[in-house]
Design an enzyme around this catalytic site. Structure first.
Site, short mmCIF file in Angstrom:
data_model
loop_
_atom_site.label_atom_id
_atom_site.label_comp_id
_atom_site.label_asym_id
_atom_site.label_seq_id
_atom_site.Cartn_x
_atom_site.Cartn_y
_atom_site.Cartn_z
N GLU A 43 9.97 8.63 -16.49
CA GLU A 43 8.63 8.92 -16.96
C GLU A 43 8.19 8.55 -18.50
O GLU A 43 7.11 8.19 -18.62
CB GLU A 43 8.47 10.43 -16.84
N SER A 98 14.85 21.81 -16.04
CA SER A 98 13.40 22.53 -16.26
C SER A 98 13.88 24.05 -17.04
O SER A 98 14.76 24.51 -16.71
CB SER A 98 12.84 23.04 -14.85
N LYS A 139 16.21 22.10 -10.70
CA LYS A 139 15.37 20.79 -11.30
C LYS A 139 16.43 19.82 -11.89
O LYS A 139 16.95 20.16 -12.65
CB LYS A 139 14.25 21.10 -11.87
N HIS A 153 0.92 -1.39 -0.14
CA HIS A 153 -0.14 -0.19 0.03
C HIS A 153 0.84 1.30 0.13
O HIS A 153 0.42 2.26 0.57
CB HIS A 153 -0.97 -0.03 1.10
#
Ligand code: ARG
Length: 463
Positions: free
Chosen positions: A290, A277, A283, A156
């Site tokens: 992804e 970024s 970043k 979980h």
């Protein structure tokens, strides 16, 4: 320009229809297989004296030249010739005159295209199998470096029990092993020769399908001509195996993305595999992972596209089936690209052992170990679960961890708890104690690694 099928037509094809129906832009990828199939076909026609040997030899030379021209980038493909098959046949006729027109004897584009796609997939499946093995190797060697790295295992997405990082990585090794098996199994059904089925019903000419199959290294030939030209389930199976593989790669990517967050900080990704970024200078984004996660969606989409395209088609060939190629090609490209990049990335991920160990310390991850300790002392498990729950509640109230508790404190909850209990409550003891077959102890993980390394690693080519 007169079409190769133009005999019964009075009107020229509309330009928009030509471009609407053309598949050349994508099936151009099959040119090598189309030539390979034609070579075997014409040799068979010669053997069976359907085409005289001297014509067979001219056709073989012609096909070889066409292959060299394509290879050298000198071949002019024409969209108005519909597809790769027509382009090559047209070029042959242009080269040889009417003799070139003998190649298509006892053949239809329907069995030809099914053949090409199978030859193509047979090669690509074997490349994918190699890439899967390569990635598995990368996982095993990373795992080998981390047989002492302890981390929280989750259910979980809540900390559950301590595990070895090696064990976690090897879980993906097992998934990939099954993926490999699925591709190998699919290869058996891809590896069936449809050539000789002609348009749908076979041919009146005395062909020898088994001879052509031997030349093309097919272990089996199709049993039913209608099935052979209209079936694409081999391609659907391929995309289905690819979908399961992509689902696995996506889950792994997702985990690495989570581990890479500032909150987890379990890993550091190499600069070379991350991107910045355009607005936030601090970043460092895990785009490779992804994208792998995102690309799983397009492969699932390809599977849906194929199933939907096929589900309403009456036998035998229908032009709808020309739509089979882009989903197959896109799946091949996507799967290969993802496997390649993850294999490059894996050895460069830096695991933060300290952060992982620290995360495994908090959260009462050894509570099950205390319960199992009580079971070993004779307490029924349900009761042991209850008692341990009370111990955890006590720890929370007193801001302590399980291994902080002294014997007197532990004894408040059960007389069965003795001096030896302390030895069960550390994270390391918890991991090492889980030596049931397939469990996370160092001993079992090392045994699995040894077994994996002793296995055969060669890849089937299907030929
Ligand atoms: N380009 C077609 C395809 O990809 C080749 C087969 C065409 N057959 C036909 N009967 N029109 O499916």
């Amino acid at each position: 320009m007169k079409k190769l099928w133009g005999g019964r037509f009075k009107e020229k094809t509309q330009k928009t229809v030509e471009s609407f129906t053309s598949s050349l832009s994508f099936d151009i990828r099959l040119w090598k297989y189309d030539i390979e199939g034609s070579i075997a076909h014409v040799k068979m026609l010669g053997k069976r004296k359907i085409v005289p040997m001297k014509d067979v030899e001219s056709i073989l030379r012609g096909l070889e030249e066409i292959g060299e021209e394509i290879q050298a980038g000198k071949f002019k493909f024409r969209e108005d010739l519909e597809d790769v098959h027509m382009n090559l046949e047209h070029a042959l006729i242009k080269k040889l005159g009417p003799v070139g027109g003998k190649l298509h004897t006892a053949r239809s584009r329907n069995d030809q295209v099914a053949l090409d796609l199978r030859l193509y997939l047979r090669d690509e499946i074997s490349s994918i199998l190699k890439l899967i093995k390569g990635f598995q190797k990368a996982l095993v060697s990373t795992a080998e470096k981390h047989v002492d790295t302890v981390m929280p295992g989750y259910t979980h997405l809540q900390k559950a029990q301590p595990v070895l990082l090696a064990h976690h990585l090897l879980a993906y090794f097992e998934m990939l092993a099954r993926d490999g098996e699925r591709f190998e199994d699919c290869l058996k059904r891809v590896n069936v020769m449809p050539l000789g089925s002609a348009a749908l019903a076979g041919t009146t000419l005395p062909i020898d399908r088994k001879y052509a199959a031997r030349l093309l290294k097919f272990p089996r030939i199709s049993e039913n001509s209608m099935d052979a030209v209209s079936d694409r389930d081999f391609a659907i199976e391929f995309i289905s195996a690819s979908s399961v593989l992509m689902m696995h790669l996506s889950r792994l990517s997702e985990e690495i993305i989570i581990w890479n967050t500032d909150q987890f900080a379990f890993i550091e990704l190499p600069d070379a595999f991350t991107t910045g970024s355009s607005i936030m200078p601090q970043k460092k984004n895990p785009d490779v992972l992804e994208l792998t996660r995102g690309k799983a969606g397009r492969v699932f989409g390809n599977l849906t596209a194929m199933l939907t395209m096929m589900k309403g088609l009456p036998l035998a060939y229908n032009r709808d089936m020309q739509e089979d190629k882009e989903p197959v090609f896109d799946t091949v490209d996507t799967v290969k690209a993802c496997l390649q990049i993850l294999t490059e990335l894996m050895p460069r991920v830096r695991f933060n052992k300290e952060a992982m160990a620290k995360a495994a310390e908090g959260g009462f991850l050894t509570a099950t170990d205390l319960a199992e300790y009580l079971v070993k002392k004779g307490m029924p498990f349900r009761e042991a679960h209850e008692v341990t729950g009370e111990v955890v509640a006590y720890c929370i109230d007193n801001q302590k961890t399980l291994s902080d508790l002294n014997l007197n404190e532990l004894k408040m909850f059960s007389e069965l708890i003795g001096e030896d209990a302390a030895g069960y409550l550390t994270v390391r003891a918890s991991v090492d104690g889980r030596n049931s077959y397939g469990g996370t102890s160092k001993k079992t993980v090392l045994a699995r690694i040894k077994q994996i390394k002793s296995e055969k690693w060669e890849v089937r080519s299907g030929k």
